[in-house]
Design an enzyme around this catalytic site. Structure first.
Site, PDB file in Angstrom:
ATOM      1  N   HIS A 111      13.912  17.312   6.876  1.00 32.64           N
ATOM      2  CA  HIS A 111      14.464  17.646   5.567  1.00 32.64           C
ATOM      3  C   HIS A 111      14.718  19.143   5.394  1.00 32.64           C
ATOM      4  O   HIS A 111      15.530  19.530   4.542  1.00 32.64           O
ATOM      5  CB  HIS A 111      13.527  17.155   4.457  1.00 32.64           C
ATOM      6  CG  HIS A 111      13.719  15.713   4.124  1.00 32.64           C
ATOM      7  ND1 HIS A 111      13.038  14.698   4.767  1.00 32.64           N
ATOM      8  CD2 HIS A 111      14.531  15.094   3.231  1.00 32.64           C
ATOM      9  CE1 HIS A 111      13.407  13.533   4.280  1.00 32.64           C
ATOM     10  NE2 HIS A 111      14.316  13.738   3.345  1.00 32.64           N
ATOM     11  N   GLY A 112      14.035  19.973   6.136  1.00 29.85           N
ATOM     12  CA  GLY A 112      14.282  21.400   5.967  1.00 29.85           C
ATOM     13  C   GLY A 112      13.461  22.252   6.912  1.00 29.85           C
ATOM     14  O   GLY A 112      12.370  21.862   7.333  1.00 29.85           O
TER      15      GLY A 112
END
Length: 496
Positions: free
Chosen positions: A323-324
């Protein structure tokens, strides 16, 4: 171009019209050209990365299908992983890796200045990389034949409705549809319109309006009280859910207008009564991807409880990192994984306890309590997902667990931190209530051919009326939302 932009509202009808006018043998060319135009509208040069990923996966899959030994197949699979994951790691994680390395050097007393590379994050790279990897792995496993037509394979990777943020389609779900002559259907057009309307409502009304107050609090966490931080984190959960579910429904609707059915990506996750259930309902195609290509290969539930828990934690840590490029996302994945592992360990004893007490764990009252508990815990997890740094996480939790109070003045202070007026609060309540109603909009697609003529006419009239009502509500809410926030925001999940 964003789905919620004027450019897309012009682009989509043109593509759909051209698609149905052209003979079938030319449709893939039109869709591939449209997909390239769609992606190049972000950055012209980013199309090169998709081409490298696509060409690598296409060639290696063909070589795997022709290989005579297991070692040769494994070699070409490794080449695919190195090239595709290498591009993903470099463009998405290189600065995170360098930042972490510098931090380790400084931790042991070394002197090292910051190292930051000027690397652009390609939109959707996580999604199309995972989609190409699923194809090559399926060919390697023998569960799907290698696609020999490069044009159709390139369209599978870059099909514009789901190119930027999914759903992540397995080859067996999408490629055959692209190869099959689709017939124009009023049912498909109506279903597509419902998905589009629901998606635009989620994004332009609910998500963007919630985001106004979330940004207000997280811009100055230290001055917000506990109620404001908790409320902002809860609103962020509504924001990110409606942002991504809205994108997914617009993608489903856009594809459905061309007779193509994409995979469902959300199934009412906010009604979940456990973390395990939540992740079965949230971003379904990503969780299925990790299950098929990480969890099961690591042993899954087939090799004992300890191996199952280890595989679960590996999946969630990777999911957080996916996600990041930040330790806050890794921490979020780790916390979510711990909750799921805890539920796995307690599932058996809890079921036996409920059976002994004669209580139905899935019954009304107990399930309502479980839903509330999961919601509160997930709101706390959302702090990790929204915060920009570990330090900001610390500030948010410090405020949330220490700065509680009572009385009208305390509530007024929370409203002030949120930047919310009484009128905006009423609108927010109405928007969240309407969000619950929107659940039913894309459901229950009419199938007139299976009904008696009179019943079909009644169903069609009712569905048309419902669509009109939702359309009017959506326009009204969008107008009010634009009055509150003049900026047109992009989809938050594009950063992933």
């Amino acid at each position: 171009m964003n789905f919620n932009s004027l450019e897309f509202l012009i682009f989509l009808p043109i593509v759909v019209a051209v698609y149905w006018v052209l003979p079938f043998r030319f449709r893939w060319m039109a869709l591939l050209a449209a997909s390239c135009v769609f992606y190049m509208s972000w950055n012209v040069w980013l199309i090169v990365l998709i081409f490298i990923t696509t060409a690598t996966a296409y060639v290696c899959a063909l070589l795997i299908s022709r290989a005579r030994s297991r070692a040769q197949k494994r070699l070409w699979l490794i080449v695919t992983l190195v090239v595709c994951l290498g591009l993903l790691i470099f463009f998405k994680y290189i600065n995170f890796i360098l930042e972490s390395a510098v931090g380790v050097i400084r931790l042991f007393g070394g002197e090292q200045s910051d190292i930051v590379l000027d690397v652009i994050l390609p939109v959707g790279i996580s999604f199309y990389t995972f989609q190409t990897l699923s194809y090559v792995v399926d060919v390697y496993r023998g569960s799907y034949p290698a696609e020999r037509h490069f044009g159709y394979f390139a369209l599978y990777v870059s099909y514009f409705p789901q190119l930027v943020a999914g759903p992540i389609e397995r080859p067996g779900a999408l490629l055959p549809q692209l190869r099959t002559p689709q017939k124009y259907s009023a049912e498909d057009m109506f279903a597509g319109a419902k998905y589009l309307l629901s998606g635009f409502f989620r994004k332009c009304v609910v998500a963007d309006f919630c985001g106004i107050f979330v940004d207000q609090v997280y811009a100055d966490l230290a001055s917000a009280n506990a109620l404001a931080v908790f409320a902002a984190s809860a609103l962020f959960l509504f924001q990110i859910y409606n942002d991504f579910a809205g994108y997914s429904e617009i993608a489903l609707g856009s594809a459905r207008l061309m007779g193509i059915r994409l995979s469902k990506n959300f199934d009412r996750p906010l009604t979940s009564a456990s973390f395990t259930e939540f992740f079965h309902r949230w971003h379904i195609t990503l969780n299925q991807w990790f299950t098929q290509y990480v969890y099961i290969p690591l042993g899954g539930s087939r090799k004992g409880r300890a191996r199952q828990l280890l595989a679960t934690m590996a999946v969630f840590l990777l999911c957080g990192l996916w996600h990041g490029a930040s330790w806050t996302f890794v921490l979020w994945g780790g916390v979510a994984g711990v909750f799921v592992c805890f539920e796995t360990l307690l599932r058996g004893p809890a079921c036996r306890l409920c059976a002994g007490l004669g209580v139905d764990p899935h019954g009304g009252a107990l399930r309502a309590v479980r839903r509330a508990a999961v919601f509160i815990l997930f709101v706390l997890c959302c702090v990790l997902f929204r915060a920009q740094s570990i330090a900001e996480v610390g500030i948010a939790f410090r405020q949330m667990f220490t700065d509680w109070g009572v009385g009208a003045a305390y509530v007024a202070q929370a409203f002030e931190s949120l930047g919310m007026t009484s009128l905006q609060f009423i609108f927010l309540v109405l928007a969240l209530f309407a969000m619950a109603l929107v659940y039913h909009l894309p459901q229950g697609e009419a199938r007139p051919a299976l009904l008696q003529p009179q019943a079909a006419a009644v169903r069609s009239a009712g569905a048309t009326s419902a669509l009109f009502i939702y359309g009017v509500l959506a326009v009204a809410f969008c107008w009010l939302a634009l009055l509150a926030n003049s900026d047109v925001s992009g989809f938050a999940y594009f950063q992933f």
